[in-house]
Design a protein around this motif. Structure first.
Motif, PDB file in Angstrom:
ATOM      1  N   THR A 110     -31.743  57.099 -13.643  1.00 21.77           N
ATOM      2  CA  THR A 110     -31.709  56.973 -12.183  1.00 21.77           C
ATOM      3  C   THR A 110     -33.024  57.419 -11.559  1.00 21.77           C
ATOM      4  OG1 THR A 110     -29.312  57.281 -12.070  1.00 21.77           O
ATOM      5  CG2 THR A 110     -30.558  57.751 -10.079  1.00 21.77           C
ATOM      6  N   THR A 111     -33.515  58.568 -12.003  1.00 18.17           N
ATOM      7  CA  THR A 111     -34.769  59.085 -11.452  1.00 18.17           C
ATOM      8  C   THR A 111     -35.914  58.115 -11.687  1.00 18.17           C
ATOM      9  OG1 THR A 111     -34.008  61.352 -11.857  1.00 18.17           O
ATOM     10  CG2 THR A 111     -36.363  61.031 -11.477  1.00 18.17           C
ATOM     11  N   THR A 112     -35.962  57.529 -12.872  1.00 21.31           N
ATOM     12  CA  THR A 112     -37.037  56.584 -13.187  1.00 21.31           C
ATOM     13  C   THR A 112     -36.978  55.355 -12.288  1.00 21.31           C
ATOM     14  OG1 THR A 112     -36.997  57.301 -15.501  1.00 21.31           O
ATOM     15  CG2 THR A 112     -38.066  55.194 -15.021  1.00 21.31           C
ATOM     16  N   VAL A 113     -35.779  54.800 -12.132  1.00 23.74           N
ATOM     17  CA  VAL A 113     -35.625  53.595 -11.313  1.00 23.74           C
ATOM     18  C   VAL A 113     -35.956  53.890  -9.853  1.00 23.74           C
ATOM     19  CG1 VAL A 113     -33.955  51.907 -10.462  1.00 23.74           C
ATOM     20  CG2 VAL A 113     -33.948  52.548 -12.870  1.00 23.74           C
ATOM     21  N   VAL A 114     -35.483  55.024  -9.346  1.00 21.23           N
ATOM     22  CA  VAL A 114     -35.765  55.377  -7.951  1.00 21.23           C
ATOM     23  C   VAL A 114     -37.255  55.627  -7.750  1.00 21.23           C
ATOM     24  CG1 VAL A 114     -35.335  57.066  -6.134  1.00 21.23           C
ATOM     25  CG2 VAL A 114     -33.447  56.285  -7.559  1.00 21.23           C
ATOM     26  N   ASN A 115     -37.877  56.318  -8.693  1.00 21.33           N
ATOM     27  CA  ASN A 115     -39.319  56.575  -8.579  1.00 21.33           C
ATOM     28  C   ASN A 115     -40.126  55.281  -8.583  1.00 21.33           C
ATOM     29  OD1 ASN A 115     -38.942  59.325  -8.453  1.00 21.33           O
ATOM     30  ND2 ASN A 115     -39.346  59.683 -10.624  1.00 21.33           N
ATOM     31  N   LEU A 116     -39.744  54.356  -9.445  1.00 26.04           N
ATOM     32  CA  LEU A 116     -40.430  53.058  -9.465  1.00 26.04           C
ATOM     33  C   LEU A 116     -40.236  52.314  -8.143  1.00 26.04           C
ATOM     34  CD1 LEU A 116     -39.664  51.796 -13.095  1.00 26.04           C
ATOM     35  CD2 LEU A 116     -41.864  52.568 -12.191  1.00 26.04           C
ATOM     36  N   SER A 117     -39.054  52.453  -7.565  1.00 27.33           N
ATOM     37  CA  SER A 117     -38.794  51.810  -6.272  1.00 27.33           C
ATOM     38  C   SER A 117     -39.657  52.427  -5.175  1.00 27.33           C
ATOM     39  CB  SER A 117     -37.311  51.944  -5.913  1.00 27.33           C
ATOM     40  OG  SER A 117     -36.491  51.341  -6.893  1.00 27.33           O
ATOM     41  N   ILE A 118     -39.790  53.745  -5.199  1.00 24.88           N
ATOM     42  CA  ILE A 118     -40.632  54.416  -4.201  1.00 24.88           C
ATOM     43  C   ILE A 118     -42.091  54.000  -4.365  1.00 24.88           C
ATOM     44  CG2 ILE A 118     -41.488  56.656  -3.419  1.00 24.88           C
ATOM     45  CD1 ILE A 118     -38.769  57.826  -4.229  1.00 24.88           C
ATOM     46  N   VAL A 126     -16.170  54.806 -17.977  1.00 23.63           N
ATOM     47  CA  VAL A 126     -17.085  54.013 -18.802  1.00 23.63           C
ATOM     48  C   VAL A 126     -18.515  54.246 -18.321  1.00 23.63           C
ATOM     49  CG1 VAL A 126     -17.744  51.680 -19.492  1.00 23.63           C
ATOM     50  CG2 VAL A 126     -15.329  52.273 -19.237  1.00 23.63           C
ATOM     51  N   GLU A 127     -19.420  54.463 -19.257  1.00 26.52           N
ATOM     52  CA  GLU A 127     -20.832  54.649 -18.928  1.00 26.52           C
ATOM     53  C   GLU A 127     -21.575  53.341 -19.199  1.00 26.52           C
ATOM     54  OE1 GLU A 127     -21.831  57.273 -17.454  1.00 26.52           O
ATOM     55  OE2 GLU A 127     -19.991  58.431 -17.736  1.00 26.52           O
ATOM     56  N   MET A 128     -22.176  52.788 -18.163  1.00 31.29           N
ATOM     57  CA  MET A 128     -22.912  51.533 -18.284  1.00 31.29           C
ATOM     58  C   MET A 128     -24.408  51.803 -18.198  1.00 31.29           C
ATOM     59  SD  MET A 128     -22.615  48.123 -15.908  1.00 31.29           S
ATOM     60  CE  MET A 128     -23.496  46.619 -16.370  1.00 31.29           C
ATOM     61  N   ASP A 129     -25.171  51.052 -18.953  1.00 33.29           N
ATOM     62  CA  ASP A 129     -26.625  51.191 -18.932  1.00 33.29           C
ATOM     63  C   ASP A 129     -27.156  50.729 -17.572  1.00 33.29           C
ATOM     64  OD1 ASP A 129     -29.391  51.097 -19.305  1.00 33.29           O
ATOM     65  OD2 ASP A 129     -29.204  50.536 -21.412  1.00 33.29           O
ATOM     66  N   LEU A 130     -27.901  51.604 -16.910  1.00 35.74           N
ATOM     67  CA  LEU A 130     -28.414  51.288 -15.583  1.00 35.74           C
ATOM     68  C   LEU A 130     -29.370  50.101 -15.619  1.00 35.74           C
ATOM     69  CD1 LEU A 130     -28.371  52.309 -12.622  1.00 35.74           C
ATOM     70  CD2 LEU A 130     -30.408  53.642 -13.157  1.00 35.74           C
ATOM     71  N   ARG A 131     -30.100  49.955 -16.706  1.00 28.41           N
ATOM     72  CA  ARG A 131     -31.051  48.843 -16.797  1.00 28.41           C
ATOM     73  C   ARG A 131     -30.329  47.499 -16.861  1.00 28.41           C
ATOM     74  NH1 ARG A 131     -34.199  51.319 -21.856  1.00 28.41           N
ATOM     75  NH2 ARG A 131     -32.001  51.677 -22.347  1.00 28.41           N
ATOM     76  N   ILE A 132     -29.193  47.467 -17.548  1.00 29.51           N
ATOM     77  CA  ILE A 132     -28.408  46.231 -17.596  1.00 29.51           C
ATOM     78  C   ILE A 132     -27.847  45.907 -16.213  1.00 29.51           C
ATOM     79  CG2 ILE A 132     -26.345  45.157 -18.574  1.00 29.51           C
ATOM     80  CD1 ILE A 132     -26.812  46.764 -21.105  1.00 29.51           C
ATOM     81  N   ALA A 133     -27.366  46.932 -15.525  1.00 25.09           N
ATOM     82  CA  ALA A 133     -26.842  46.719 -14.173  1.00 25.09           C
ATOM     83  C   ALA A 133     -27.938  46.223 -13.233  1.00 25.09           C
ATOM     84  CB  ALA A 133     -26.236  48.019 -13.646  1.00 25.09           C
TER      85      ALA A 133
END
Length: 462
Positions: A194-202, A265-272
């Protein structure tokens, strides 16, 4: 992983059995159906589905087309501005550095605030409610010191707004305990990456903002009426683009968190995230236009109702009519629907309608209407925008006072939108938590905080 697959298969089998049961019940209740009616209803349903798909595709195409056109416009304006800067008495060295610094400051503030909300969401909530009025007041003082007509107007509005926000924080103080509990529950164990995706978005938003700033500077260098329209178009693009980034995060993270809350269920954030890009961008683009507008209408309706009260019958009837219209609009477009966009790949309007009906059916409408997550995100954006305004506006005020008003406005907008991108992950977690409860209030995986709040509201009201 094997266990998760088995759980998903079990849930799928259960869903199929339930669906077959409903079909069987319908067949028992309706032993005879006129074939023509079935054919007409199926044609209408198919037509509506095709129309919805076309609208979503249209918005997706419009968004990417507008990105290309804005990029061309910004490049042309930047080149023209640099070539004609001296002839129009424009000083790039006094205009660009403060605003670009404020843009960089927006990214830093967003990173910092993300870390703070991730580590301690309850303290971040209280900080946003009390810090935002102070910073807004400071911005108002800065605009008053600038002394231009627009600066004085904005400064007075900012100071009055700071007072209103202070009173609002005092008014909302009794709701802080429940809000902090929900935030702590929803934000616990955020999805991996989550942190990685949010940081890339910022970072993406910050870089794109810097690119747009170059175009705004090029238009400012010439300063014709047409250039003013170009600046407004660029600012509109900034708003839409950052909203798309924000809602992309919301759809993606809400899907992952919903599966966690509802089924464990834990889903991969990258797939989502990949699925959101492939299948849900139309809904993301249209929601990025509708939700801010409907939110403003709904918020203004509530404010007018509070101000008018029951003092005047005519004004009360007008306010009541406006509130009814606002409530209807909310049912067709709301941020809660983004959860179903991600989970079920529905169109945004249909997802909003279905979600709103579910929320009303379990009695959650007054609870989410009093939810402080939206206010928390808004005030976080206000605080971020104010910090950027103070950074860029004070610098410009010191080196070239005549640029201070416009640079301060641009800095505020950039800071506000960057912080709203950062807050998307937390807002999506809260939305997923509520929707998971709505679909199955007896879910043993969920904390009973919502149930206790419902019982408390039914007994004591607000």
């Amino acid at each position: 992983m094997k266990r998760c697959k088995e759980m998903i298969n079990d849930d799928a089998v259960t869903a199929i059995n339930v669906q077959n049961f409903h079909i069987q019940v319908q067949e028992e209740k309706l032993p005879y159906i006129i074939p023509n009616q079935v054919e007409e209803s199926s044609i209408q349903l198919e037509t509506a589905m095709v129309a919805g798909i076309l609208v979503l595709r249209l918005f997706r195409v419009l968004f990417f087309l507008h990105m290309v056109l804005i990029a061309i416009l910004v490049i042309c304006l930047t080149i023209r501005g640099l070539l004609s800067a001296h002839s129009h008495h424009f000083h790039p060295k006094k205009w660009y550095p403060p605003l670009l610094t404020a843009t960089g400051c927006a990214g830093i503030v967003a990173f910092t605030w993300q870390w703070f909300t991730l580590c301690n969401p309850s303290r971040a909530l209280r900080t946003a409610f009390w810090l935002s009025p102070l910073l807004t007041c400071a911005v108002g003082v800065l605009f008053v010191l600038i002394g231009s007509a627009a600066g004085l107007t904005i400064g007075v509005i900012a100071i009055v707004l700071a007072l209103i926000l202070s009173l609002y924080a005092c008014w909302m103080n009794p709701r802080f305990d429940y809000a902090t509990k929900v935030l702590s529950i929803a934000a616990a164990s955020p999805p991996a990456k989550t942190t990685t995706v949010v940081n890339l978005s910022i970072i993406t938003g910050t870089v794109y903002s810097c690119f747009l700033v170059s175009g705004i500077g090029g238009a400012t260098a010439v300063g014709t009426v047409m250039d003013t329209l170009f600046i407004l178009a660029i600012l509109a693009s900034l708003a839409w683009s950052t909203q798309v980034i924000r809602n992309t995060l919301q759809v993606t993270i809400a899907r992952v968190k919903y599966l966690h809350f509802a089924y464990g269920v834990e889903m991969d954030l990258r797939i989502a995230l990949r699925d959101t890009f492939n299948y849900s961008m139309g809904s993301v683009c249209i929601s990025s236009v509708l939700v801010p507008i409907i939110t403003v209408v709904h918020g203004s309706a509530r404010a007018i109702s509070l101000i008018v009260g029951g003092t005047d019958e005519f004004l009360f009837s007008c306010a009541n009519c406006y509130a009814t219209v606002a409530a209807t609009l909310v049912s067709y477009g709301n941020r809660w629907g983004l959860v179903q966009v991600g989970v079920y790949n529905k169109g945004f309007v249909q997802a909003s309608m279905d979600t709103w009906e579910m929320l009303k059916s379990v009695g959650l409408e007054p609870i989410i209407d009093r939810d402080l997550t939206g206010s928390f995100c808004f005030l976080s954006g206000m605080a971020g925008g104010a910090i950027c305004t103070l950074a860029g506006g004070a610098w410009t005020f010191a080196v070239h006072k005549s640029y201070a008003t416009e640079v301060s406005i641009y800095a505020f907008l950039i800071g506000y939108f960057m912080c709203r991108i950062e807050m998307a992950w937390l807002q999506s977690c809260v939305s997923a938590y509520y929707i998971a409860y709505t679909e199955n209030p007896q879910n043993s995986r969920l904390d009973p905080a919502i149930l206790f709040r419902l019982e408390e509201f039914q007994r004591y009201g607000d």
